[in-house]
Write a protein that holds these residues in place. Sequence first.
Motif, short mmCIF file in Angstrom:
data_model
loop_
_atom_site.label_atom_id
_atom_site.label_comp_id
_atom_site.label_asym_id
_atom_site.label_seq_id
_atom_site.Cartn_x
_atom_site.Cartn_y
_atom_site.Cartn_z
N GLN A 271 10.02 -49.63 33.86
CA GLN A 271 10.98 -48.84 33.09
C GLN A 271 11.50 -49.61 31.89
N ASN A 275 10.89 -48.24 28.16
CA ASN A 275 12.09 -48.02 27.32
C ASN A 275 11.97 -48.75 25.99
N SER A 279 12.06 -46.87 22.52
CA SER A 279 13.13 -47.19 21.57
C SER A 279 12.58 -47.47 20.17
#
Length: 435
Positions: A271, A275, A279
């Motif tokens: 994760q 992420n 981002s």
Amino acid sequence: MKDEIIINQLVEYIKEERYNQAVMIDGDWGSGKTYFVKEKLLKELENEIPEKKIYYISLYGASSPDEVINEIYTAMFGEIIARKLGEKKSIALQKGISFTSKLIATGMKYFNIDTNDLPDLSDIKDVKESIIVFDDLERCEIEINKVLGMINNLVEHNDVRIILVANQKEIGRMSFSRELSSKFQVALNEKIILDEKNSDKQQDNKGYTREQLFKRTEQLFAEDILYKKVKEKLIGLTIRYESNLQDIFVSVVKKYIKDDEVERYLLDKKQMIVNLFESKRHYNIRTLIFSLIAFEKIYKIVDEITFEPKVYIENEIERVLKYIIISSIHIKSGKTPYSWQNCSSKSGIIYYDRNNIVDSAVYGYKFVDEYLLQCKLDIQEISDVITNDANEEKSSNESKELENSLQYKKLYSWWELEDEEIEEILLITLFLKVR
């Protein structure tokens, strides 16, 4: 759409005999189209439509229709050899011989294979009722209309089910640079008015800038003129493919990471990694693979460093992983790598954008960039940098603990203190904790 939905759509389309058009899987470079096709789609097609032979062919660099036909022949040829010789001998042959039509005669004679068993190159109907996946259509050097014409012939006259895999917006660009001077002459014709907002018309007869000329030429010639019409006739279904890192992360790790310990670590950090990519709005599968392989190389070096307590090395490993991901995305996006040339330290907070230091700040490592850019791994230097960082973090934590404990001790006899003194001590303690 999720991969499973796309697979179901393709299977249903191919199974429906009344459809006589090809299917296109369209996606940006690095979106994971080829990975999806090879790792998922081909396997599902074999399971769901076992009665059809499936051939995967890359058109990368193909410069003539004959080369494409030879690629089809090569795929069939390998399968025939497997049947005639058995699996082990077939593998040995495929490792030792590059399959081209020039090697057919000698190869067949040596392995006692009757040439009557082989399809005739000039008789393409031998691929009848098969499924052919043509990948890298946009990287083909043949004029796109000729390629699609040949593929259309397979579809209409040979009952072949075709799946095209391409980055549609790049189709035609391989041939764009050919006869560029002649194309410039056409683009300079003022009578050609491009249907666009903010048209690049000459202003005050001063001519076009270099950028404007290239832009007009690209709009006129980057895509073959007849492509859209041919496409409408040939392609019945177009599916837009966009990678979903959440869905493919586990399979990518299991395919490309060899070390079991590193595999477990990356799966645990899934994760965080996803992420970071999201981002940065970066979804390129090749960048993901590139960064994970780099981390595997560095992980074993850092993990073997002797330092107590081990938690400080674990913190460093996670920080190294974050920087590998961020730096890989930065490099693979075509941006200028961070320069360590004028830095006295080999690790620390760096800024990719001095105009936006908040969003571009990251803890970086010189040895990471050296590996990503030069494949350089200096084990001693990596060990020194990580050990130094771990020592600094440990000393800092110990100092904070000591400061906090001294402040709290002052409160042991809080009833003897004035209210202002108690408030001051509490504020100092809070500040030290936050810091």
